[in-house]
Design an enzyme around this catalytic site. Structure first.
Site, PDB file in Angstrom:
ATOM      1  N   ALA A  46      41.807  32.745  43.208  1.00 23.01           N
ATOM      2  CA  ALA A  46      42.255  32.389  41.862  1.00 23.01           C
ATOM      3  C   ALA A  46      41.863  30.968  41.475  1.00 23.01           C
ATOM      4  O   ALA A  46      41.632  30.689  40.299  1.00 23.01           O
ATOM      5  CB  ALA A  46      43.769  32.566  41.748  1.00 23.01           C
ATOM      6  N   THR A  47      41.776  30.054  42.440  1.00 23.95           N
ATOM      7  CA  THR A  47      41.370  28.683  42.107  1.00 23.95           C
ATOM      8  C   THR A  47      39.963  28.665  41.532  1.00 23.95           C
ATOM      9  O   THR A  47      39.702  28.018  40.508  1.00 23.95           O
ATOM     10  CB  THR A  47      41.455  27.770  43.347  1.00 23.95           C
ATOM     11  OG1 THR A  47      42.836  27.586  43.694  1.00 23.95           O
ATOM     12  CG2 THR A  47      40.833  26.410  43.072  1.00 23.95           C
ATOM     13  N   GLN A  67      50.145  35.464  40.402  1.00 24.14           N
ATOM     14  CA  GLN A  67      51.490  35.839  40.831  1.00 24.14           C
ATOM     15  C   GLN A  67      52.015  37.086  40.122  1.00 24.14           C
ATOM     16  O   GLN A  67      53.140  37.506  40.386  1.00 24.14           O
ATOM     17  CB  GLN A  67      52.454  34.671  40.585  1.00 24.14           C
ATOM     18  CG  GLN A  67      52.131  33.405  41.342  1.00 24.14           C
ATOM     19  CD  GLN A  67      52.418  33.497  42.832  1.00 24.14           C
ATOM     20  OE1 GLN A  67      53.036  34.454  43.302  1.00 24.14           O
ATOM     21  NE2 GLN A  67      51.960  32.520  43.591  1.00 24.14           N
ATOM     22  N   SER A 100      44.083  36.847  42.595  1.00 29.57           N
ATOM     23  CA  SER A 100      43.954  36.370  43.978  1.00 29.57           C
ATOM     24  C   SER A 100      44.258  37.493  44.957  1.00 29.57           C
ATOM     25  O   SER A 100      45.246  38.216  44.778  1.00 29.57           O
ATOM     26  CB  SER A 100      44.908  35.199  44.227  1.00 29.57           C
ATOM     27  OG  SER A 100      44.907  34.811  45.583  1.00 29.57           O
ATOM     28  N   HIS A 149      45.079  37.251  48.329  1.00 22.61           N
ATOM     29  CA  HIS A 149      46.139  37.042  49.325  1.00 22.61           C
ATOM     30  C   HIS A 149      47.533  36.966  48.724  1.00 22.61           C
ATOM     31  O   HIS A 149      48.513  36.842  49.452  1.00 22.61           O
ATOM     32  CB  HIS A 149      45.837  35.797  50.176  1.00 22.61           C
ATOM     33  CG  HIS A 149      46.070  34.489  49.496  1.00 22.61           C
ATOM     34  ND1 HIS A 149      47.186  33.729  49.729  1.00 22.61           N
ATOM     35  CD2 HIS A 149      45.327  33.802  48.605  1.00 22.61           C
ATOM     36  CE1 HIS A 149      47.117  32.620  49.015  1.00 22.61           C
ATOM     37  NE2 HIS A 149      46.003  32.637  48.311  1.00 22.61           N
ATOM     38  N   THR A 190      26.084  36.056  47.610  1.00 27.07           N
ATOM     39  CA  THR A 190      26.326  37.392  48.146  1.00 27.07           C
ATOM     40  C   THR A 190      27.818  37.711  48.133  1.00 27.07           C
ATOM     41  O   THR A 190      28.629  36.934  48.643  1.00 27.07           O
ATOM     42  CB  THR A 190      25.797  37.499  49.594  1.00 27.07           C
ATOM     43  OG1 THR A 190      24.405  37.208  49.604  1.00 27.07           O
ATOM     44  CG2 THR A 190      26.028  38.886  50.168  1.00 27.07           C
ATOM     45  N   CYS A 233      50.344  24.281  47.246  1.00 23.08           N
ATOM     46  CA  CYS A 233      49.219  23.391  46.954  1.00 23.08           C
ATOM     47  C   CYS A 233      49.665  21.952  46.744  1.00 23.08           C
ATOM     48  O   CYS A 233      48.845  21.040  46.736  1.00 23.08           O
ATOM     49  CB  CYS A 233      48.469  23.885  45.712  1.00 23.08           C
ATOM     50  SG  CYS A 233      47.849  25.557  45.901  1.00 23.08           S
TER      51      CYS A 233
END
Length: 449
Positions: free
Chosen positions: A119-120, A227, A247, A249, A287, A373
């Site tokens: 997501a970052t 989220q 994201s 994870h 890739t 973070c």
């Protein structure tokens, strides 16, 4: 692939049928020695790992996701962009299947999904990419003060490049004032970026209403939905979202993979951050890691099937935790709107208790005092400050994250330990003693020595 009834643990304990080779005796011996050493080390420590209650920071990978990924880690290892042989075709088919699984979860066209590292990267691509592409005529961007740090930092980079950024405040419940948003949009505004579900306080913004405002004004809407995806129903068409960050994870998938939804009609143009082979519609060269993409797709597919059940169960566990704590401890504040929220993210402030002291006392439960973070910072959460929390309350906040694998026993244990340690820390606090004596702390004039 696993047949029905087999578990991932059984798969890992013996050579899989899809492996193209058998491990040589030397490797088997080394592997066994490593396992014994690890087991011995764990036993020597003679301690249990803490309970995990930090599902906003990351989620454990669902074993079914790992099952889907394993063949592409070992056997089907072709480059998905190789078009001249079967190895590439196999990987490309798996990649495109995963792309469709991600798209189906948010009601998008598979061609609108761009694989990223998380997501970052997706947030950076969306905000910088749109702003820079349309910079000739539009040099204004709008976001909120409670966004994730990567969104705020991307906006600061744009400010250094000469763009003007408006950081809208939120109300005390964490929600954005829609009238303020509408009045802040100008003819030169190119993008509005608002997070769907806040990662610290769990507040769910009215993205559908925000989308209608932006579409009526001819402004693109980006939302960081890391989220929210897989946890609440999402339709990018109904919400009129133009870009959405995802994201892996955060939805029980692998780390190191995510996606960016980029609308095709009406078309959104981006300036790519990295250049190369032109993969992913030329927006994200490099890739695509097939095993990670497959893992993200599997995680999205599982979330889509089990979303309703997961949401009901997480809601039940969240209510159980909050009721147990608040019924036993006075002066506990839930941060953020009590209704417009994702229930699995609970942020509580315990008055007259230092949050870091409580975290240290709760060493057998994995919790946090805010975003992973920014958890290295000693400053109070900027999200809590943005909703108007006093500095002492901002310092006393704890975030409880509940997820798919959380049990009732873990919730009860966490609540009991929290109650126990808050009481103990308050008994040691002179401020709590003064409050019990009826002294108004705000009326006291403190002096420095």
């Amino acid at each position: 692939m696993l047949s029905p009834g087999r578990t991932i643990s059984s798969r890992l304990l013996r050579p899989a049928s899809w492996l193209p080779f058998r491990l040589c005796p030397e490797r088997t011996a080394v592997s066994s020695m490593q396992k014994e050493l690890i087991k011995k080390h764990e036993l020597e420590k003679d301690e249990l790992r803490p309970l995990y209650m930090d599902f906003q920071a990351t989620t454990p990978m669902d074993p079914r996701v790992l099952d889907a990924m394993l063949p592409y880690q070992v056997n089907y290892y072709g480059n998905p962009h190789s078009r001249t042989h079967a190895y590439g075709w196999e990987s490309e088919t798996a990649m495109e299947t995963a792309r469709k699984q991600v798209a189906d979860l948010i009601g998008a066209d598979p061609r609108e999904i761009i694989f990223t590292s998380g997501a970052t990267e997706s947030n950076n691509m969306a905000i910088k990419g749109v702003a820079r592409f349309y910079h000739a005529k539009k040099r204004h961007v709008i976001t909120t003060q409670t966004e994730h740090k990567c969104v705020l930092d991307s906006c600061r980079i744009l400010e250094a490049e000469g763009f003007e950024v408006t950081y809208l405040p939120v109300q005390t419940n964490g929600l954005l004032d829609l009238q303020l948003l509408e009045s802040s949009i100008r003819p030169e505004t190119s993008l509005v970026s608002v997070m769907t579900v806040n990662n610290e306080i769990g507040v769910k913004q009215p993205i559908e209403e925000i989308g209608q405002i932006c579409r009526s004004k001819g402004v693109f809407l980006h939302t960081d939905a890391a989220q929210a995806v897989g946890k609440i129903p999402i339709s990018v068409s109904d919400w009129k979202v133009d870009l959405m960050s995802i994201s892996g994870h955060k939805i029980y998938g692998p780390k190191g993979v995510g996606a960016l939804y980029v609308r095709r009609r009406p078309r959104v143009r981006l300036e790519p951050l990295q250049n190369g082979g032109g993969q992913e519609r030329g927006l994200r060269s490099g890739t695509v890691p097939t095993p990670l993409a497959v893992g993200l797709g599997a995680a999205c597919s599982i979330s889509q099937k089990e979303m309703e059940y997961d949401h009901q169960r997480v809601s039940m566990l969240a209510n159980r935790l909050v009721q147990k704590i608040m019924s036993e401890i006075p002066d506990v504040i839930m941060n953020g709107d009590p209704e417009q929220r994702y229930p699995g993210c609970i942020n509580l402030s315990f008055a007259y208790v230092e949050g870091e002291s409580l975290l240290m006392a709760l060493k057998d439960v994995a919790l946090s005092s805010g975003s992973a973070c920014t958890s290295a910072s000693l400053e109070p959460s900027y999200v809590l400050r943005a909703i108007g929390a006093d500095e002492d309350l901002a310092h006393s906040s704890i975030r409880f994250g509940i997820g798919r694998f959380t049990t009732e026993q873990e919730v009860d244990y966490t609540a009991e330990k929290c109650i126990q340690h808050v009481r103990r820390l308050r008994e040691m606090s002179p401020l709590w003693e003064m409050v019990q004596e009826g002294i108004d702390l705000k009326s006291i004039k403190w002096t420095q020595h």
